[in-house]
Scaffold this active site. Structure first.
Site, PDB file in Angstrom:
ATOM      1  N   SER A  91      41.290  41.328  47.032  1.00 42.66           N
ATOM      2  CA  SER A  91      41.986  42.506  46.366  1.00 42.66           C
ATOM      3  C   SER A  91      42.871  41.881  45.257  1.00 42.66           C
ATOM      4  O   SER A  91      43.097  40.938  45.147  1.00 42.66           O
ATOM      5  CB  SER A  91      42.888  43.260  47.404  1.00 42.66           C
ATOM      6  OG  SER A  91      43.950  42.431  47.902  1.00 42.66           O
ATOM      7  N   SER A  92      43.626  43.020  44.552  1.00 39.26           N
ATOM      8  CA  SER A  92      44.696  42.589  43.412  1.00 39.26           C
ATOM      9  C   SER A  92      46.135  43.368  44.033  1.00 39.26           C
ATOM     10  O   SER A  92      45.928  44.564  44.146  1.00 39.26           O
ATOM     11  CB  SER A  92      44.326  43.337  41.970  1.00 39.26           C
ATOM     12  OG  SER A  92      45.208  43.122  41.252  1.00 39.26           O
TER      13      SER A  92
END
Length: 377
Positions: A91-92
């Site tokens: 994820s970011s």
């Protein structure tokens, strides 16, 4: 890379929001956030419904989606990779958390930084912008993610050392490091990270559900929990995964080997915080009969198979049943009792000390004070 005026506007709006939240506090980090384009590292991503990570219930965004750029610059976590079963694997991170962590890292010009968990490469790009690419090393366990991050960084004008490998081992060829930052969670701090620190270095890492800033003191590291946070766990050959909830319920439904009582009934959030320190390879769920307040806790340690079940009875008593070689609730009880007696302090009053031999100690207010607990393996 070519950036549009629309991109710059969105980025400036995000930066203003992060400044208003107090997440960006220094001019050096302000300049980095103004420079690095998040969309370079999130060409496509997923937004997951809160209660179901199933792929057929996700919303996928890429540059063809009319809301893609606007969504990129929201202050929210973006899922960038899904595993085969549909659960998030990369994820970011939410930008406000990233900014708070980078400020807490306390870097200075000339520092060398090791990042554990490259992910999209966005955080590495911010570090490069602040310190210079030659002073940033990042380790990513996933070969595809490492390659994609390396390419994205190059397109954005950055060239740190990006290594595909087990983050628990750090990266000794570029050691020593002034700072180590982990964008993943660990149950126990890897010894290699301490070994690869400079004498006055520091590690910022999520241990359990607490983000700790651990400064080196001789052959050990010690420091406070600076905020509560939860990251995807470090994927390492030495890591042990906790059991899924369905297995956990089944495992804790049998007849316990021993019974006891307890005097403190914590909130689920607080028990989760302590449980992660006591059993790094454990899993905890809370249950209730009517969807209201939690009336039962189920807890399993994957390493030993030990489990505990705590039930809040109608008359207010707390009944605890345990099985296995470890008495999990008994190990937790002194920490819970002190928490209650101290007025239920927030996570930021706790801290962690890790010795070169791997011993982990949780403490309240003072590492040399009266409330120190040695944590098991």
């Amino acid at each position: 890379m070519t950036l549009t005026a629309e991109s710059a506007d969105h980025r400036q709006n995000l930066v203003r929001h992060l400044c208003a939240l107090g997440a960006i506090r220094s001019p050096q980090w302000l300049a980095a956030w103004q420079s690095v384009p998040r969309e370079a590292f999130t060409p496509e991503f997923y937004i997951l419904p809160r209660r179901s990570p199933a792929p057929d219930l996700t919303v996928r965004y890429d540059s063809s989606h009319p809301e893609w750029l606007e969504r990129v610059y929201r202050n929210e976590l973006l899922i960038t990779r899904l595993s085969e079963d549909g659960t998030p694997s990369s994820s970011s991170t939410e930008p406000s958390l990233m900014a708070s962590m980078l400020e807490a890292l306390d870097v200075h010009d000339g520092h060398r930084v090791l990042e554990i968990g490259t992910g999209t490469g966005y955080n590495a790009a911010l570090l490069c912008d602040r310190l210079g690419s030659d002073r940033v090393t990042s380790v990513e366990v996933d070969l595809g993610a490492a390659g994609a991050a390396r390419d994205a960084l190059a397109r954005a004008g950055y060239c740190p050392t990006v290594v595909c490998g087990d983050g628990a081992h750090g990266y000794s060829p570029n050691a020593p490091y002034d700072r180590i930052i982990a964008t993943c969670g660990v149950g126990r701090l890897p010894a290699a990270w301490i070994e690869q620190l400079t004498p006055d270095g520091a590690i910022l890492v999520d241990v359990g559900l607490g983000l700790a800033m651990l400064r080196r003191i001789g052959d050990m590291v010690s420091g406070p929990i600076v905020m509560k946070a939860g990251f995807m766990p470090l994927r390492s050959g030495s890591a042990v995964a906790g059991p899924p909830p369905t297995t956990l319920i089944q495992a804790t439904s049998g007849e316990p080997e021993r019974y006891s009582s307890a005097g403190t009934w914590p909130t689920f959030a607080q028990l989760s915080f302590f449980e992660r320190f006591v059993t790094p390879a454990g899993n905890l769920i809370g249950m209730s009969a009517d969807g209201g307040a939690t009336t039962s806790f189920r807890w399993v340690d994957s390493v030993t198979g030990s489990w505990a079940r705590a039930d809040l009875l109608d008359d207010g008593r707390i009944e605890v049943g345990e099985s296995g070689p470890r008495s999990l609730w008994s190990e937790l009880a002194p920490i819970l009792e002190t928490w209650e007696q101290a007025g239920r302090p927030e996570a930021e009053r706790y801290g962690l000390t890790v010795t070169a031999s791997g011993e982990h100690r949780l403490w309240l207010d003072d590492p040399d004070g009266p409330h120190v607990w040695r944590l098991g393996d």
